[in-house]
Write a protein that holds these residues in place. Sequence first.
Motif, PDB file in Angstrom:
ATOM      1  N   ARG A  51      38.122  29.050  44.976  1.00 26.68           N
ATOM      2  CA  ARG A  51      38.358  29.096  46.419  1.00 26.68           C
ATOM      3  C   ARG A  51      38.985  27.788  46.909  1.00 26.68           C
ATOM      4  NH1 ARG A  51      33.827  32.433  45.857  1.00 26.68           N
ATOM      5  NH2 ARG A  51      32.267  30.829  46.231  1.00 26.68           N
ATOM      6  N   GLN A  52      38.636  26.687  46.276  1.00 22.67           N
ATOM      7  CA  GLN A  52      39.277  25.414  46.623  1.00 22.67           C
ATOM      8  C   GLN A  52      40.774  25.487  46.324  1.00 22.67           C
ATOM      9  OE1 GLN A  52      37.037  22.509  44.377  1.00 22.67           O
ATOM     10  NE2 GLN A  52      35.167  22.940  45.508  1.00 22.67           N
ATOM     11  N   ALA A  53      41.136  26.064  45.189  1.00 22.13           N
ATOM     12  CA  ALA A  53      42.554  26.213  44.825  1.00 22.13           C
ATOM     13  C   ALA A  53      43.278  27.106  45.828  1.00 22.13           C
ATOM     14  CB  ALA A  53      42.687  26.777  43.409  1.00 22.13           C
ATOM     15  N   ILE A  54      42.615  28.172  46.265  1.00 24.65           N
ATOM     16  CA  ILE A  54      43.219  29.071  47.254  1.00 24.65           C
ATOM     17  C   ILE A  54      43.395  28.345  48.586  1.00 24.65           C
ATOM     18  CG2 ILE A  54      42.806  31.163  48.628  1.00 24.65           C
ATOM     19  CD1 ILE A  54      41.537  32.374  46.054  1.00 24.65           C
ATOM     20  N   LEU A  55      42.390  27.585  48.988  1.00 29.79           N
ATOM     21  CA  LEU A  55      42.505  26.825  50.239  1.00 29.79           C
ATOM     22  C   LEU A  55      43.652  25.830  50.186  1.00 29.79           C
ATOM     23  CD1 LEU A  55      38.844  26.053  51.359  1.00 29.79           C
ATOM     24  CD2 LEU A  55      40.592  27.273  52.645  1.00 29.79           C
ATOM     25  N   ILE A  56      43.766  25.122  49.086  1.00 27.59           N
ATOM     26  CA  ILE A  56      44.858  24.155  48.929  1.00 27.59           C
ATOM     27  C   ILE A  56      46.202  24.867  48.979  1.00 27.59           C
ATOM     28  CG2 ILE A  56      45.935  22.537  47.299  1.00 27.59           C
ATOM     29  CD1 ILE A  56      42.996  21.767  46.481  1.00 27.59           C
ATOM     30  N   THR A  57      46.282  26.020  48.332  1.00 31.44           N
ATOM     31  CA  THR A  57      47.511  26.813  48.360  1.00 31.44           C
ATOM     32  C   THR A  57      47.848  27.226  49.787  1.00 31.44           C
ATOM     33  OG1 THR A  57      47.132  27.617  46.118  1.00 31.44           O
ATOM     34  CG2 THR A  57      48.601  28.930  47.501  1.00 31.44           C
ATOM     35  N   LEU A  58      46.852  27.674  50.529  1.00 35.11           N
ATOM     36  CA  LEU A  58      47.082  28.063  51.924  1.00 35.11           C
ATOM     37  C   LEU A  58      47.506  26.862  52.769  1.00 35.11           C
ATOM     38  CD1 LEU A  58      44.163  30.585  52.529  1.00 35.11           C
ATOM     39  CD2 LEU A  58      46.602  31.107  52.420  1.00 35.11           C
ATOM     40  N   MET A  59      46.937  25.698  52.492  1.00 35.48           N
ATOM     41  CA  MET A  59      47.299  24.490  53.235  1.00 35.48           C
ATOM     42  C   MET A  59      48.743  24.076  52.956  1.00 35.48           C
ATOM     43  SD  MET A  59      43.887  22.186  52.829  1.00 35.48           S
ATOM     44  CE  MET A  59      42.312  22.753  53.429  1.00 35.48           C
ATOM     45  N   GLN A  60      49.216  24.370  51.755  1.00 33.67           N
ATOM     46  CA  GLN A  60      50.582  24.014  51.380  1.00 33.67           C
ATOM     47  C   GLN A  60      51.603  25.026  51.899  1.00 33.67           C
ATOM     48  OE1 GLN A  60      50.002  23.860  47.153  1.00 33.67           O
ATOM     49  NE2 GLN A  60      49.589  21.653  47.146  1.00 33.67           N
ATOM     50  N   GLY A  61      51.139  26.217  52.232  1.00 35.58           N
ATOM     51  CA  GLY A  61      52.039  27.285  52.671  1.00 35.58           C
ATOM     52  C   GLY A  61      52.260  27.281  54.168  1.00 35.58           C
ATOM     53  N   LEU A  62      53.108  28.191  54.598  1.00 36.87           N
ATOM     54  CA  LEU A  62      53.371  28.354  56.022  1.00 36.87           C
ATOM     55  C   LEU A  62      52.135  28.922  56.717  1.00 36.87           C
ATOM     56  CD1 LEU A  62      56.943  29.946  55.924  1.00 36.87           C
ATOM     57  CD2 LEU A  62      56.349  27.605  56.568  1.00 36.87           C
ATOM     58  N   GLN A  63      51.806  28.368  57.864  1.00 40.19           N
ATOM     59  CA  GLN A  63      50.657  28.865  58.605  1.00 40.19           C
ATOM     60  C   GLN A  63      51.037  30.050  59.494  1.00 40.19           C
ATOM     61  OE1 GLN A  63      47.376  27.847  58.033  1.00 40.19           O
ATOM     62  NE2 GLN A  63      48.531  26.986  56.331  1.00 40.19           N
ATOM     63  N   HIS A  64      52.324  30.170  59.764  1.00 39.59           N
ATOM     64  CA  HIS A  64      52.767  31.335  60.525  1.00 39.59           C
ATOM     65  C   HIS A  64      53.936  31.962  59.791  1.00 39.59           C
ATOM     66  CE1 HIS A  64      53.181  33.980  63.917  1.00 39.59           C
ATOM     67  NE2 HIS A  64      54.480  33.762  63.903  1.00 39.59           N
ATOM     68  N   PRO A  65      53.881  33.141  59.347  1.00 45.88           N
ATOM     69  CA  PRO A  65      52.812  34.106  59.592  1.00 45.88           C
ATOM     70  C   PRO A  65      51.620  33.934  58.647  1.00 45.88           C
ATOM     71  CG  PRO A  65      54.522  35.164  58.298  1.00 45.88           C
ATOM     72  CD  PRO A  65      54.985  33.755  58.594  1.00 45.88           C
ATOM     73  N   GLY A  66      51.753  33.153  57.582  1.00 47.23           N
ATOM     74  CA  GLY A  66      50.697  32.992  56.592  1.00 47.23           C
ATOM     75  C   GLY A  66      51.213  33.375  55.216  1.00 47.23           C
ATOM     76  N   MET A  67      50.303  33.577  54.286  1.00 48.75           N
ATOM     77  CA  MET A  67      50.684  33.938  52.918  1.00 48.75           C
ATOM     78  C   MET A  67      50.078  35.283  52.548  1.00 48.75           C
ATOM     79  SD  MET A  67      50.287  30.316  50.900  1.00 48.75           S
ATOM     80  CE  MET A  67      51.193  30.860  49.453  1.00 48.75           C
ATOM     81  N   ARG A  68      50.844  36.050  51.806  1.00 47.26           N
ATOM     82  CA  ARG A  68      50.352  37.339  51.322  1.00 47.26           C
ATOM     83  C   ARG A  68      49.604  37.129  50.012  1.00 47.26           C
ATOM     84  NH1 ARG A  68      54.126  41.866  51.137  1.00 47.26           N
ATOM     85  NH2 ARG A  68      52.173  42.970  51.380  1.00 47.26           N
ATOM     86  N   VAL A  69      48.781  38.097  49.633  1.00 49.01           N
ATOM     87  CA  VAL A  69      47.987  38.011  48.408  1.00 49.01           C
ATOM     88  C   VAL A  69      48.890  37.758  47.195  1.00 49.01           C
ATOM     89  CG1 VAL A  69      46.462  39.276  46.829  1.00 49.01           C
ATOM     90  CG2 VAL A  69      46.060  39.379  49.285  1.00 49.01           C
ATOM     91  N   GLY A  70      50.022  38.438  47.145  1.00 54.28           N
ATOM     92  CA  GLY A  70      50.951  38.264  46.025  1.00 54.28           C
ATOM     93  C   GLY A  70      51.454  36.833  45.901  1.00 54.28           C
ATOM     94  N   GLU A  71      51.724  36.183  47.036  1.00 49.89           N
ATOM     95  CA  GLU A  71      52.184  34.789  47.021  1.00 49.89           C
ATOM     96  C   GLU A  71      51.071  33.857  46.522  1.00 49.89           C
ATOM     97  OE1 GLU A  71      55.027  33.974  50.668  1.00 49.89           O
ATOM     98  OE2 GLU A  71      53.274  35.177  51.285  1.00 49.89           O
ATOM     99  N   ILE A  72      49.874  34.108  46.982  1.00 52.40           N
ATOM    100  CA  ILE A  72      48.731  33.294  46.562  1.00 52.40           C
ATOM    101  C   ILE A  72      48.479  33.493  45.067  1.00 52.40           C
ATOM    102  CG2 ILE A  72      46.262  32.861  46.888  1.00 52.40           C
ATOM    103  CD1 ILE A  72      46.702  33.900  49.820  1.00 52.40           C
ATOM    104  N   THR A  73      48.582  34.741  44.618  1.00 46.87           N
ATOM    105  CA  THR A  73      48.413  35.062  43.200  1.00 46.87           C
ATOM    106  C   THR A  73      49.430  34.303  42.351  1.00 46.87           C
ATOM    107  OG1 THR A  73      47.536  37.253  43.726  1.00 46.87           O
ATOM    108  CG2 THR A  73      48.450  36.977  41.537  1.00 46.87           C
ATOM    109  N   ALA A  74      50.660  34.283  42.788  1.00 41.31           N
ATOM    110  CA  ALA A  74      51.719  33.607  42.025  1.00 41.31           C
ATOM    111  C   ALA A  74      51.478  32.103  41.936  1.00 41.31           C
ATOM    112  CB  ALA A  74      53.075  33.884  42.670  1.00 41.31           C
TER     113      ALA A  74
END
Length: 130
Positions: A29-52
Amino acid sequence: MINQENEQNLVYEFKKNQDILFAIGDQTRQAILITLMQGLQHPGMRVGEITAKTHLSRPAVSHHLKILKDAKIINVHKEGTMNYYHLDSKSKLKSLKNLVDQIEKIFLKCEAGTILYQSKGTEDENDCRN
């Protein structure tokens, strides 16, 4: 021991933050949070992007996103059939600051030599022990 007021405040803050501590305590979950922090906040990231980006399976990412969402750390924005995950601007992660502040308050008093362990003589007289 810490005085009763500090103990009550600390217990309250730990209980209030229990879900958050559980949610961020997992390395995945820490890795996912870091990934989300690095990505665009609007509109966000899709599951496929996070998976990649995390090299996790889709079911694993979905499972961990649910835990983070239930802890009110992230949120989901839906556009039609697409879900976009992003950090919650009202994230409960902010409430961890109060917990850290309570712990820091105790340590500062200890560093000043004023508390942590009560002396046997009186309830008001405290000393700090290593």
